[in-house]
Design an enzyme around this catalytic site. Structure first.
Site, mmCIF file in Angstrom:
data_model
loop_
_atom_site.group_PDB
_atom_site.id
_atom_site.type_symbol
_atom_site.label_atom_id
_atom_site.label_comp_id
_atom_site.label_asym_id
_atom_site.label_seq_id
_atom_site.Cartn_x
_atom_site.Cartn_y
_atom_site.Cartn_z
ATOM 1 N N PHE A 169 -75.953 -3.636 -123.061
ATOM 2 C CA PHE A 169 -75.739 -2.213 -123.307
ATOM 3 C C PHE A 169 -75.290 -1.414 -122.072
ATOM 4 O O PHE A 169 -74.327 -0.636 -122.144
ATOM 5 C CB PHE A 169 -77.015 -1.560 -123.893
ATOM 6 C CG PHE A 169 -76.860 -0.072 -124.071
ATOM 7 C CD1 PHE A 169 -76.143 0.436 -125.145
ATOM 8 C CD2 PHE A 169 -77.371 0.825 -123.129
ATOM 9 C CE1 PHE A 169 -75.948 1.804 -125.295
ATOM 10 C CE2 PHE A 169 -77.179 2.190 -123.274
ATOM 11 C CZ PHE A 169 -76.479 2.687 -124.364
ATOM 12 N N ASP A 244 -85.669 -2.640 -117.946
ATOM 13 C CA ASP A 244 -85.555 -1.800 -116.748
ATOM 14 C C ASP A 244 -86.698 -1.970 -115.746
ATOM 15 O O ASP A 244 -86.466 -1.905 -114.529
ATOM 16 C CB ASP A 244 -85.407 -0.329 -117.154
ATOM 17 C CG ASP A 244 -84.100 -0.095 -117.899
ATOM 18 O OD1 ASP A 244 -83.172 -0.921 -117.749
ATOM 19 O OD2 ASP A 244 -84.009 0.904 -118.633
HETATM 20 C C1 BDR Z 1 -80.650 -1.772 -121.272
HETATM 21 O O1 BDR Z 1 -80.082 -0.979 -122.308
HETATM 22 C C2 BDR Z 1 -80.874 0.134 -122.554
HETATM 23 O O2 BDR Z 1 -80.967 0.380 -123.932
HETATM 24 C C3 BDR Z 1 -82.198 -0.128 -121.903
HETATM 25 O O3 BDR Z 1 -82.798 1.078 -121.455
HETATM 26 C C4 BDR Z 1 -81.849 -1.021 -120.755
HETATM 27 O O4 BDR Z 1 -81.478 -0.273 -119.618
HETATM 28 C C5 BDR Z 1 -80.964 -3.142 -121.842
HETATM 29 O O5 BDR Z 1 -79.798 -3.749 -122.290
HETATM 30 CA CA CA Z 2 -81.985 2.048 -119.421
#
Ligand code: BDR
Ligand code: CA
Length: 314
Positions: A169, A244
């Site tokens: 993401f 994270d």
């Molecule tokens: C990352 O994507 C976000 O949705 C989360 O906070 C994290 O940083 C994981 O793929």
């Molecule tokens: Ca994040």
């Protein structure tokens, strides 16, 4: 010894919020100069509000929050509110925080701080799309050699993607920003899904956190319970990965992760594989390494630190 001067750039986000709670619980080891926020999991107004709320939960009014970029550098925004809830903080109550973000834009804060602090002093922890840092580097390339190190959550190699088949993401949400940061020459350590999928909050671990006292532990416990539900429905199907928080754990206890030097490149044009992280371990004079890529995590060691930090948090 004074703590490591650190700016946390994030898009809270359930797991960003837990990362913040951990970092703010370690004032001896980490001197959190500021939290900067970016649009990502939810819109920029919400990520800034959420960072202020987490600061309140952690009782750390000394840490300023600066709101940053509201959109990616060039692509259309993508959110992940299906994972983080409409507020971005799962089902945590979200009252208006007593104090909001500072008036200065996060990108201006980054530029001013990196220029005014001694060169090589400030580390950046990135747990969202890399838009703020890329924009700061565009406006003020002189800050690049002044950054001590960037430690970021993003990307995937072994694991494949979590937002598309091949992209993670944070990179997918702003691949152009990630590309600019990767190519900038800054010292970069990346913790992607290959390791964050190893650091999972199993039921037993969640129970242990739920038994800790204090507002930070209570909030983390509730956020993890929310994530467990979403992960089972929409994600890996297993316990929620602590994406994270891995960034903060890597700063506090580097031995928790094993890294390999790599030549890293970001896909910025293919509609099919946009945001893919191409991680090449065969490095040498022809193809120099430009990042350290996290390949393994010691999850028990990670959780021992999480229990300790949340146990001592406000
Ligand atoms: C990352 O994507 C976000 O949705 C989360 O906070 C994290 O940083 C994981 O793929
Ligand atoms: Ca994040």
């Amino acid at each position: 010894m004074p703590g490591l001067p650190l700016i946390i750039d994030c898009d809270p986000g359930v797991d960003d919020a837990i990362a913040l709670l951990l970092a703010l619980a370690a004032p001896d080891a980490l001197e959190v100069l500021a939290i900067t926020t970016v649009a990502g999991n939810v819109g920029g107004d919400l990520t800034a509000r959420n960072a202020c709320l987490v600061r309140e939960i952690a009782s750390r009014p000394d840490v300023p929050v600066f709101a940053g970029m509201e959109r990616p550098l060039s692509r259309e925004p993508v959110a992940a509110d299906h994972f983080h809830g409409v507020s971005g903080l799962g089902d945590l109550p979200v009252p208006t925080p007593a104090r909001g973000p500072e008036p200065l834009h996060a990108v201006d804060y980054l530029v001013e701080t990196l220029r005014s602090r001694p060169s090589g002093e400030v580390t950046l922890a990135l747990t969202g799309p890399m838009t703020n840092l890329a924009e700061a580097m565009r406006r003020a390339p002189d800050i690049i050699p002044r950054i001590r190190r960037v430690v970021a959550m993003g990307g995937a190699r072994r694991e494949g993607g979590n937002i598309t088949a091949s992209a993670e993401f944070n990179i997918f949400a702003d691949p152009h920003a990630a590309d600019e940061v990767v190519r900038s020459g800054v010292e970069l350590a990346l913790l992607g899904l290959d390791v964050t999928h190893q650091v999972t909050a199993t039921e037993a671990r969640r129970r242990k956190i739920s038994e800790l006292s204090g507002a930070s532990a209570a909030a983390a416990s509730r956020l993890l319970a929310f994530s467990a539900g979403t992960e089972a429905r929409l994600g890996t199907g297993g316990p929620p990965p602590l994406h994270d928080p891995c960034v903060i754990l890597a700063l506090l206890d580097p031995g928790t992760f094993r890294f390999r030097p790599c030549a890293l490149a970001i896909e910025t044009s293919s509609p099919l594989t946009l945001g893919h992280t191409a991680v090449e371990y065969r490095v040498g004079p022809e193809r120099p390494a430009n990042a350290d890529w996290a390949v393994d995590a010691d999850s028990d060691r990670a959780f021992d630190l999480i229990y300790r930090l949340l146990g001592q948090a406000a």
